[in-house]
Design a protein around this motif. Structure first.
Motif, PDB file in Angstrom:
ATOM      1  N   VAL A  16       0.885  -0.814   0.016  1.00  0.00           N
ATOM      2  CA  VAL A  16      -0.102   0.170   0.177  1.00  0.00           C
ATOM      3  C   VAL A  16       0.652   0.849  -0.146  1.00  0.00           C
ATOM      4  O   VAL A  16       1.914   1.286   1.062  1.00  0.00           O
ATOM      5  N   SER A  17       0.979   2.221  -0.947  1.00  0.00           N
ATOM      6  CA  SER A  17       1.392   3.121  -1.209  1.00  0.00           C
ATOM      7  C   SER A  17       0.849   4.991  -1.104  1.00  0.00           C
ATOM      8  O   SER A  17      -0.651   4.936  -1.318  1.00  0.00           O
ATOM      9  N   GLY A  18       1.418   5.309  -0.758  1.00  0.00           N
ATOM     10  CA  GLY A  18       0.759   7.470  -0.612  1.00  0.00           C
ATOM     11  C   GLY A  18       2.150   8.228  -0.485  1.00  0.00           C
ATOM     12  O   GLY A  18       2.604   7.750  -0.277  1.00  0.00           O
ATOM     13  N   THR A  19       1.501   9.100  -0.878  1.00  0.00           N
ATOM     14  CA  THR A  19       2.451  10.560  -1.050  1.00  0.00           C
ATOM     15  C   THR A  19       1.710  11.468  -0.708  1.00  0.00           C
ATOM     16  O   THR A  19       0.299  12.200  -0.838  1.00  0.00           O
ATOM     17  N   ASP A  20       2.172  13.064   0.119  1.00  0.00           N
ATOM     18  CA  ASP A  20       2.172  13.305   0.780  1.00  0.00           C
ATOM     19  C   ASP A  20       2.566  14.763   0.778  1.00  0.00           C
ATOM     20  O   ASP A  20       3.936  15.189   0.795  1.00  0.00           O
TER      21      ASP A  20
END
Length: 340
Positions: A55-59
């Motif tokens: 699971v990936s995320g960016t912010d």
């Protein structure tokens, strides 16, 4: 001419890497297979998963950075950066594994930016993930002197059978709101507008803040909920859904963990509104609806559980030092939030 005359200092870049090396290495997990300085970071999947799902995320941190830069207070925004990413992927039930950061500035000031990375490393330690790599870009003419921007990228893992995807939430489930540490990292364009338009200063100490300055209060880093939530799952608490309350507040983020035929009724009087939000509403003459749609108003994360587990869930998070409130319940509906 050389690169330094064009505004890019290679020696300062080397000095920066030297300063951050210890902080970066302090975040390493056993699965890290590469050191600082390579072209890519290598990470081995943890053992024990039958069907691991990544699971990936960016912010980013947004215009909260402007306050940090004006006050020369750089060691907490890195925590914000990690928190915004790891709290997002946590909503799928994922354990954060590793983190990458991107830092861009007009002129590389090694000591100043090392403080930013120090905060990133602290956020990684708080969430149990490795700071596996990153990129620092010196961009004269693109950013003004003293300005920088940061972005983060996180990867986590969850067993496929335990992946939360909205389908587990049931009508009658209860929403448990977990207290925020403050404004976190959303709504700062409005915050800065309120302060500038009202003639306020970051050094002001409104009575409701009990002696803290506006700058101190607003730079309080975003709370990281990873360890307490993952430990709750290990303790046998069955979580059906989760929401990270970021931009858009509860009305936009809480329905994101529901199925299309569900809504959620929220009781606005069921939790404590933090003093900083009361001050912002009064100082900026901001309506209740605008406050709800911009800020977290004291609820930084929400877990959805069965009504039978509501009390147990609240007590668990309170035992972890996190105030928890029963803020609403899931009903039949059209995927919206209904405010009572």
């Amino acid at each position: 001419m050389d690169y330094k005359e064009a505004g890019v200092d290679i020696e300062a870049g080397r000095d920066f890497v030297t300063q951050i090396r210890q902080d970066v290495q302090s975040t390493y997990r056993a699965e890290v297979l590469s050191g600082l300085g390579g072209f890519g970071g290598c990470f081995e999947l943890p053992a024990g998963y039958q069907q691991p799902v990544l699971v990936s995320g960016t912010d980013g941190v947004g215009t909260k950075l402007k306050i940090a830069q004006e006050l020369s207070h750089h060691d907490t925004v890195g925590i914000d950066l990690v928190a915004m990413c790891v709290n997002d992927i946590l909503t799928s039930g994922a354990e954060p594994l590793f983190f990458l950061d991107y830092l861009a500035t007009g002129k590389l000031e090694p000591q100043e930016l090392a403080q930013v990375v120090k905060g990133v490393a602290e956020g990684c330690r708080l969430s149990g993930c490795a700071l596996l790599g990153g990129e620092t870009a010196e961009m004269p003419g693109f950013y003004q002197l003293g300005e920088y921007d940061i972005a983060g990228f996180c990867v986590g893992v969850v067993e496929k059978s335990q992946l939360l995807d909205c389908s587990q939430v049931e009508i009658g489930d209860v929403a448990i709101g977990l207290a925020s540490a403050g404004v976190h990292s959303n709504g700062f364009s409005l915050v800065r507008k309120i302060v500038s338009s009202g003639g306020f200063s970051w050094s002001d100490t409104p009575e409701v803040l009990a002696g803290k300055t506006l700058g101190e209060e607003l730079l309080t880093p975003t709370k990281i909920y990873v360890r307490s939530v993952l430990d709750a799952l290990k303790q046998g608490i069955t979580i059906h859904g989760m929401a990270h309350i970021t931009g858009g507040g509860l009305p936009e983020n809480l329905p994101r963990c529901l199925s299309p035929n569900q809504s959620i009724e929220v009781n606005f009087d069921s939790w404590d509104i933090l003093p900083i939000f009361r001050w912002l509403a009064e100082a900026g003459e901001v309506s209740q609806n605008a406050m709800l749609e911009t800020f977290n108003l004291g609820i930084g994360f929400v877990v959805i559980v069965s009504s039978e587990q509501a009390d147990t869930t609240k007590k668990w998070f309170e035992s972890q030092g996190i105030a928890a409130y029963e803020i609403g319940k899931v009903t039949e509906g059209d995927g919206s939030l209904v405010l009572n």
